[in-house]
Design an enzyme around this catalytic site. Structure first.
Site, short mmCIF file in Angstrom:
data_model
loop_
_atom_site.label_atom_id
_atom_site.label_comp_id
_atom_site.label_asym_id
_atom_site.label_seq_id
_atom_site.Cartn_x
_atom_site.Cartn_y
_atom_site.Cartn_z
N ASP A 258 4.38 4.30 -7.27
CA ASP A 258 4.86 4.24 -8.65
C ASP A 258 6.01 5.23 -8.88
OD1 ASP A 258 4.60 3.08 -11.08
OD2 ASP A 258 2.72 4.02 -11.63
N TRP B 255 12.63 7.15 -11.42
CA TRP B 255 13.50 7.93 -10.53
C TRP B 255 14.96 7.55 -10.76
CZ3 TRP B 255 17.04 6.71 -6.73
CH2 TRP B 255 17.39 7.75 -5.84
N HIS C 207 14.06 1.13 -6.53
CA HIS C 207 13.30 0.28 -5.60
C HIS C 207 13.88 0.39 -4.19
CE1 HIS C 207 11.18 -1.11 -9.00
NE2 HIS C 207 12.10 -1.96 -9.46
N TRP D 281 5.40 -9.94 -12.39
CA TRP D 281 6.23 -11.12 -12.71
C TRP D 281 6.80 -11.02 -14.13
CZ3 TRP D 281 7.58 -13.67 -8.61
CH2 TRP D 281 6.70 -13.82 -7.53
N ARG E 266 8.36 -8.61 -15.37
CA ARG E 266 9.57 -7.78 -15.42
C ARG E 266 10.81 -8.67 -15.59
NH1 ARG E 266 8.70 -2.96 -10.97
NH2 ARG E 266 6.93 -1.96 -12.02
N LEU F 218 -1.01 1.12 14.04
CA LEU F 218 -1.24 1.17 12.59
C LEU F 218 -1.18 -0.24 11.98
CD1 LEU F 218 -1.12 3.05 9.89
CD2 LEU F 218 1.29 2.39 9.89
N LEU G 290 -5.80 2.59 -12.16
CA LEU G 290 -5.84 1.79 -10.94
C LEU G 290 -4.92 0.58 -10.99
CD1 LEU G 290 -9.65 1.89 -10.07
CD2 LEU G 290 -7.77 3.19 -9.05
N SER G 291 -4.55 0.12 -12.18
CA SER G 291 -3.62 -1.02 -12.32
C SER G 291 -4.05 -2.24 -11.52
CB SER G 291 -2.20 -0.59 -11.92
OG SER G 291 -1.79 0.48 -12.76
C1 LIG Z 1 7.94 -7.69 -2.90
C2 LIG Z 1 8.09 -6.40 -3.50
C3 LIG Z 1 8.38 -5.25 -2.60
C4 LIG Z 1 8.86 -4.07 -3.18
C5 LIG Z 1 9.14 -2.99 -2.39
N1 LIG Z 1 9.59 -1.82 -2.98
C6 LIG Z 1 9.71 -1.70 -4.43
C7 LIG Z 1 8.52 -1.21 -5.11
C8 LIG Z 1 7.73 -0.14 -4.50
C9 LIG Z 1 8.42 0.87 -3.69
C10 LIG Z 1 8.74 0.37 -2.29
C11 LIG Z 1 9.89 -0.58 -2.28
N2 LIG Z 1 8.95 -3.11 -1.03
N3 LIG Z 1 9.13 -2.20 -0.03
C12 LIG Z 1 8.76 -2.79 1.12
C13 LIG Z 1 8.32 -4.09 0.86
C14 LIG Z 1 7.80 -5.05 1.84
C15 LIG Z 1 6.84 -5.99 1.45
C16 LIG Z 1 6.32 -6.86 2.38
C17 LIG Z 1 6.75 -6.79 3.69
F1 LIG Z 1 6.23 -7.64 4.61
C18 LIG Z 1 7.69 -5.86 4.09
C19 LIG Z 1 8.21 -4.98 3.16
C20 LIG Z 1 8.46 -4.28 -0.51
N4 LIG Z 1 8.16 -5.36 -1.27
#
Ligand SMILES: CCc1cc(N2CCCCCC2)n2ncc(-c3ccc(F)cc3)c2n1
Length: 257
Positions: A37, A42, A54, A86, A88, A148, A212-213
């Site tokens: 979060d 930021w 993001h 969704w 947003r 991992l 917990l959202s």
């Molecule tokens: C679909 C929304 C989303 C947002 C997001 N953010 C934005 C929000 C949170 C901060 C991290 C960066 N990330 N960062 C990696 C992925 C990711 C997801 C699946 C995958 F198989 C590989 C990478 C990602 N997916």
């Protein structure tokens, strides 16, 4: 005052630093879950568009994944997109839906090199085709990896997960393949998207929110929580070490004395 203590809970004075060696003196949590979060906040603090947060947050995903693997953590679950996201703005959702392919295009070779096993929990059917294709390619290409488990919660909502499990169990009962008496906590867990994973030992939530959202509500029953005001894009290996060191100091009782 109490609120202040809660809000800074887990954020030690910067003078208290932990090393990887400190943390490796004791067992590390096998499964760490993170609600990532604070990305929008930021960006706002820097007068940048939300999507910049993001993007920065995605770089931290790579860094923390690599470090978690180094520490010997077995499963890292990251809450990347909730069923509520969704709502947003359309442009922000479109940007977010491109992040998986952007992340994988850049980092999948490294993840494969580091024996990382990529998985996803959530309703993939509602994702755009380009997002789903990228994610399913990564799942396929890493399915034999034994390092991992990097488990992204994508279009995930815990209540939806539990509701779907109940529907599936009801169908099995209706078909005569399951009796009500057989339904216990172990059977319920086996109908959840996390059926192949142990429950999280440690939950980290950044940005000072203490809720917990709709995340892993069943699975977090005995999980230790660590909250920090740090915004996800500012989260570092040192913050992960602090969370684990705090986890190691707690005596988990799983409801016992
Ligand atoms: C679909 C929304 C989303 C947002 C997001 N953010 C934005 C929000 C949170 C901060 C991290 C960066 N990330 N960062 C990696 C992925 C990711 C997801 C699946 C995958 F198989 C590989 C990478 C990602 N997916």
């Amino acid at each position: 005052m109490l609120g202040k203590i809660w809000k800074n809970y887990g954020q030690l004075p910067s003078s208290v630093e932990y090393t990887k060696e400190d943390v490796l003196q004791h067992p590390v949590p096998e499964h760490v879950a993170i609600i990532m979060d604070g990305n929008g906040r930021w960006a706002k603090k820097r007068a940048l568009p939300r999507v910049a947060g993001h993007y920065e947050g995605m770089q931290v995903v790579r860094k923390i994944t690599r470090f978690a693997n180094e520490l010997g953590i077995k499963v890292l679950t990251l809450y990347a997109f909730s069923t509520e996201n969704w709502k947003r703005p359309k442009q922000e959702v479109e940007y977010l839906m491109k992040l998986p392919e952007q992340f994988l295009a850049t980092f999948l070779p490294e993840l494969i090199e580091e024996n990382v096993n990529v998985r996803v929990i959530g309703n993939r059917s509602q994702l755009p085709e380009h997002t789903r294709r990228a994610v399913e390619k990564a799942i396929e290409e890493t399915k034999h990896n034994t390092g991992l488990v990097l488990n992204f919660a994508l279009n995930y909502g815990s209540r939806a997960e539990i509701t779907y499990a109940m529907q599936e169990m009801a169908k099995q009962v209706q078909q005569g393949d399951l009796s009500p008496e057989q339904i216990n906590e172990e059977v319920v867990s086996s109908y959840l998207m996390t059926k192949d994973l142990k429950d999280p030992d440690l939950l980290i939530r950044t940005s000072g929110e203490i809720r917990l959202s709709n995340f892993m509500l069943w699975q977090l029953a005995y999980t230790e929580f660590w909250f920090t005001d740090v915004l996800w894009p500012d989260f570092t290996e040192q913050h992960l070490l602090q969370a684990i060191a705090e986890f190691q100091k707690r005596g988990r009782r799983f409801g016992g004395v």
